[in-house]
Design a protein around this motif. Sequence first.
Motif, mmCIF file in Angstrom:
data_model
loop_
_atom_site.group_PDB
_atom_site.id
_atom_site.type_symbol
_atom_site.label_atom_id
_atom_site.label_comp_id
_atom_site.label_asym_id
_atom_site.label_seq_id
_atom_site.Cartn_x
_atom_site.Cartn_y
_atom_site.Cartn_z
ATOM 1 N N CYS A 142 0.829 -1.211 0.000
ATOM 2 C CA CYS A 142 0.000 0.000 0.000
ATOM 3 C C CYS A 142 0.867 1.266 0.000
ATOM 4 N N CYS A 145 0.044 3.205 3.560
ATOM 5 C CA CYS A 145 0.409 2.714 4.899
ATOM 6 C C CYS A 145 1.593 1.754 4.871
ATOM 7 N N HIS A 163 -4.633 0.047 -0.089
ATOM 8 C CA HIS A 163 -5.803 -0.640 0.466
ATOM 9 C C HIS A 163 -7.019 0.222 0.138
ATOM 10 N N CYS A 166 -7.675 2.523 2.894
ATOM 11 C CA CYS A 166 -6.723 3.626 3.118
ATOM 12 C C CYS A 166 -7.045 4.857 2.275
HETATM 13 ZN ZN LIG Z 1 -2.936 0.875 3.322
#
Ligand SMILES: [Zn+2]
Length: 205
Positions: A142, A145, A163, A166
């Motif tokens: 990702c 993150c 994600h 996210c």
């Molecule tokens: Zn993420």
Amino acid sequence: MQGYVLNLVKVRDEDLIVTILSENFTYTAYRFYGARHSNINIGYKIDFELEINIKSTIPRLKDVIQLNFPWLLDSKKLYFWQMYIKLFYHHLKDTEELDIFYFHLLDDLVVKLTKQNPKRAILENYVKLCEFEGRLHDDFVCLLCDEPIDENISLVRGFLATHSACNYGKNFELQKIEDFFHNKSLIEFDEEEVDYLWNIILQGL
Ligand SMILES: [Zn+2]
């Protein structure tokens, strides 16, 4: 030589400054207006000559012949093609010397557009561009993150993965995105998904 018209800027009446992608270079040239000159537009493939003049900073574009595409009169296909070409122009704007890959990539798309839906053909073409430039990440970590993505994936500009939780973006099955990146085919994607991906590339290549 041959090339694709990436950009046109109108100057002084009907004269034009034209940016052309040829096999290994992008050229910026000056085109004097002539009533009998063949018509050029963004995205057209042309055969042309450049005349270097020591008094001028840019060459003169001359002997232009427009090369035909089988779908050139299909306004929908032309519309999406020109949109992609404009994005291409911004992407390559400050590049003069180029790998022949880019020219071949557009040649390939011209052929694909004969039979395929334009958004699908362009998106599949774009994934090849990302791969060539080494920015098609298929390790699926990702962007936001830094954690691995196991199932719910969303894509952002440049088809970078996040994600879906996210970036609050549209959720795709990881397997489908993996197949898309690997096979360069959107066959498993429905129209809504294709539209979503199309809107991502409109943010810039
Ligand atoms: Zn993420």
